[in-house]
Design an enzyme around this catalytic site. Structure first.
Site, short mmCIF file in Angstrom:
data_model
loop_
_atom_site.label_atom_id
_atom_site.label_comp_id
_atom_site.label_asym_id
_atom_site.label_seq_id
_atom_site.Cartn_x
_atom_site.Cartn_y
_atom_site.Cartn_z
N TYR A 48 0.86 -1.18 0.00
CA TYR A 48 0.00 0.00 0.00
C TYR A 48 0.89 1.23 0.00
CZ TYR A 48 -3.55 3.34 1.45
OH TYR A 48 -4.41 4.41 1.49
N ASP A 62 -1.10 15.46 6.86
CA ASP A 62 -1.89 14.85 5.78
C ASP A 62 -3.18 15.65 5.56
OD1 ASP A 62 -2.90 13.03 3.95
OD2 ASP A 62 -3.53 11.58 5.48
N ASP A 89 -3.03 5.52 -2.54
CA ASP A 89 -4.00 6.46 -1.99
C ASP A 89 -3.99 7.70 -2.87
OD1 ASP A 89 -5.31 8.32 -0.44
OD2 ASP A 89 -4.08 8.01 1.36
N ASP A 91 -6.14 10.11 -2.60
CA ASP A 91 -6.89 11.16 -1.89
C ASP A 91 -8.22 11.47 -2.60
OD1 ASP A 91 -4.99 11.29 0.11
OD2 ASP A 91 -3.94 12.99 -0.74
N HIS A 116 -7.28 4.42 -4.78
CA HIS A 116 -8.60 4.78 -4.24
C HIS A 116 -8.79 6.28 -4.23
CE1 HIS A 116 -7.10 5.70 -0.14
NE2 HIS A 116 -6.44 4.55 -0.16
N GLU A 118 -11.40 9.24 -2.72
CA GLU A 118 -12.33 9.40 -1.61
C GLU A 118 -13.32 10.54 -1.83
OE1 GLU A 118 -9.04 9.82 0.96
OE2 GLU A 118 -9.34 11.96 1.30
N CYS A 126 -7.07 13.67 7.24
CA CYS A 126 -6.89 12.25 7.60
C CYS A 126 -8.27 11.68 7.94
CB CYS A 126 -5.97 12.11 8.80
SG CYS A 126 -6.08 10.49 9.56
N ARG A 161 -13.41 5.20 -1.97
CA ARG A 161 -13.39 5.29 -0.51
C ARG A 161 -14.46 6.26 -0.07
NH1 ARG A 161 -8.33 7.38 3.33
NH2 ARG A 161 -9.55 8.93 4.46
N GLU A 191 -14.30 4.00 5.20
CA GLU A 191 -13.35 4.54 6.18
C GLU A 191 -13.99 4.70 7.55
OE1 GLU A 191 -10.45 4.72 6.87
OE2 GLU A 191 -9.50 6.69 6.76
N ASN A 213 -9.20 -0.72 6.79
CA ASN A 213 -8.02 0.10 7.11
C ASN A 213 -7.66 -0.11 8.58
OD1 ASN A 213 -6.15 2.11 7.51
ND2 ASN A 213 -7.56 3.81 7.14
C1 LIG Z 1 -5.26 5.37 4.86
C2 LIG Z 1 -4.86 6.80 4.93
O1 LIG Z 1 -5.67 7.54 4.03
C3 LIG Z 1 -3.43 6.99 4.46
O2 LIG Z 1 -3.14 8.07 3.93
O3 LIG Z 1 -2.61 6.10 4.68
C4 LIG Z 1 -4.96 7.41 6.37
C5 LIG Z 1 -4.16 6.69 7.40
C6 LIG Z 1 -3.95 7.42 8.70
O4 LIG Z 1 -3.84 8.66 8.69
O5 LIG Z 1 -3.80 6.75 9.72
C7 LIG Z 1 -6.44 7.53 6.76
O6 LIG Z 1 -7.04 8.56 6.42
O7 LIG Z 1 -6.97 6.59 7.36
MG LIG Z 2 -4.79 9.02 2.99
#
Ligand SMILES: C[C@](O)(C(=O)O)[C@H](CC(=O)O)C(=O)O
Ligand SMILES: [Mg+2]
Length: 302
Positions: A48, A62, A89, A91, A116, A118, A126, A161, A191, A213
Site C-alpha cells: 500500500y 496529511d 492512496d 486522496d 482509491h 475518496e 486524515c 473510498r 473509512e 483500514n
Molecule cells: C489510509 C490513509 O488515508 C493513508 O493516507 O494512509 C490514512 C491513514 C492514517 O492517517 O492513519 C487515513 O485517512 O486513514
Molecule cells: Mg490518505
C-alpha cells in the site's frame, strides 16, 4: 536486479485474479521502495502506498498539501521495485472529475495496480480525525465515473473510498457505498468503521471487494486478519504501521546515542548490512559487473 521483472499489466491481472478468490489480501504500507522489497520478501500479497506516509515523509501533515506529481513519483519508485501489486492512496483525486481523470492516468502510468479516490471535500483530512467533510452523493459518483472512464487498462482497480461514516453515520456509508459501486467502483473502502459488524454490513450491501483500514490510533479497532477474513473483507491495509515502527525505533536510538554516547548497544536490533544487501540483490550487480568486465568480443566477427 534494477527493477522488478513483472509488468504493471501482469500485476493488475494477478490482483484481479487473487481478489476473485475471495481470500483476504494483506497490503502493508511501504514507506519507501526498500520497505516494499521487505514486504515482498516476507510473503505479503501487496503493498500500500499511503498519502499519510508520503506527507509525513515530506515533513507535512496529511491535509491535502501533496501534489499529484509527488504521489505519482513515489508510486513509480515503489511499484517498479516490486512484483507485488501496489495500491495507492489518490486522496480526492486532486480536484473534481477532470482532475480525477488525469490523476488516474498518471497513476496508471506510474505502474500501480489500483488506487482509491475518496469523497471528502478538497482539501482532504486524515480519515480518522474529526472535522472532515464529505461531498454530496452526485459529486462523489461523478469522481468515480470519471476515474473508471479514464483508465486505459481495464484491470486497473478503481476503488471508491467513502468517509461519510464519521460525518453522517453508518447507514449513510452503506447507501453511499452502493451508489459508488453503481457508478462503476471495482471495490469499496469504507473509512472509519467502528466495529466488525459495520464492516460486515458493508460487505453484505455490495458485491465488490471491500477494504479494511487497520491504521493505529484511529477510529477502528485493530482486528486480526482472521477476524477480518471471517466477515468477508478482501483487502486489509496497514498504511502507516511500518513508518510508525521505524520512527519509534529511530527516536529510541537517538535517545540511546545521547545517553550512552554510542549506538553499540543497539547494533543487535539493526538490520544487518548483509540482510540489506540481500534485499537489494547486491550479488546480482556484482555478477553483472564481472560478466561485463570479462566479456570479450568475438575476434572472428571483427
Ligand atoms: C489510509 C490513509 O488515508 C493513508 O493516507 O494512509 C490514512 C491513514 C492514517 O492517517 O492513519 C487515513 O485517512 O486513514
Ligand atoms: Mg490518505
Amino acid at each position: 536486479m534494477l527493477y522488478a521483472a513483472t509488468t504493471a499489466a501482469a500485476k493488475r491481472a494477478a490482483l484481479r485474479e487473487r481478489l476473485a478468490t475471495g481470500e483476504l489480501l494483506r497490503f502493508p504500507g511501504a514507506f519507501n521502495p526498500l520497505s516494499a522489497r521487505l514486504v515482498q520478501d516476507k510473503g505479503f500479497e501487496g503493498v500500500y502506498i499511503s498519502g499519510a506516509v508520503l506527507s509525513a515523509d515530506l515533513g507535512l501533515p496529511d491535509i491535502g498539501l501533496t501534489t499529484l506529481s509527488e504521489v505519482a513519483g513515489r508510486s513509480k519508485q515503489i511499484a517498479r521495485v516490486t512484483d507485488l501489486p501496489a495500491l495507492v492512496d489518490a486522496d480526492t483525486g486532486f480536484g473534481e472529475p477532470m482532475n480525477v481523470a488525469r490523476t488516474v492516468q498518471e497513476l496508471e502510468d506510474a505502474g500501480v495496480a489500483g488506487l482509491h479516490i475518496e469523497d471528502q471535500v478538497n482539501p482532504k483530512r486524515c480519515g480518522h480525525l474529526d472535522g472532515k467533510q464529505v461531498v454530496d452523493g452526485s459529486t462523489a459518483v461523478k469522481r468515480i465515473r470519471a476515474a473508471v472512464d479514464a483508465r486505459r487498462d481495464p484491470n486497473l482497480l478503481v476503488m471508491a473510498r467513502t468517509d461519510i461514516r464519521a460525518v453522517e453515520g453508518h447507514q449513510a456509508a452503506i447507501d453511499r457505498a452502493k451508489a459508488l459501486v453503481d457508478a462503476g467502483a471495482d471495490a469499496i473502502f469504507p473509512e472509519a468503521m467502528r466495529d466488525l459488524a459495520e464492516f460486515a454490513a458493508v460487505r453484505r450491501a455490495v458485491d465488490v471487494p471491500v477494504l479494511a483500514n487497520m491504521t493505529e490510533f484511529g477510529k477502528s479497532e485493530l482486528f486480526t486478519t482472521a477476524e477480518l477474513a471471517d466477515v468477508g473483507i478482501n483487502i486489509v491495509i496497514y498504511p502507516v504501521s511500518l513508518l510508525r515502527i521505524a520512527m519509534g525505533a529511530a527516536e529510541r536510538a537517538l535517545d540511546t546515542l545521547t545517553e550512552e554516547g554510542t549506538l553499540a548497544s543497539l547494533v543487535p536490533q539493526m538490520q544487518h548490512r548483509a540482510r540489506l544487501y540481500e534485499l537489494l540483490d547486491y550479488e546480482d550487480y556484482n555478477r553483472f559487473d564481472t560478466s561485463i568486465f570479462t566479456y570479450t568480443p568475438d575476434p572472428a566477427r571483427g
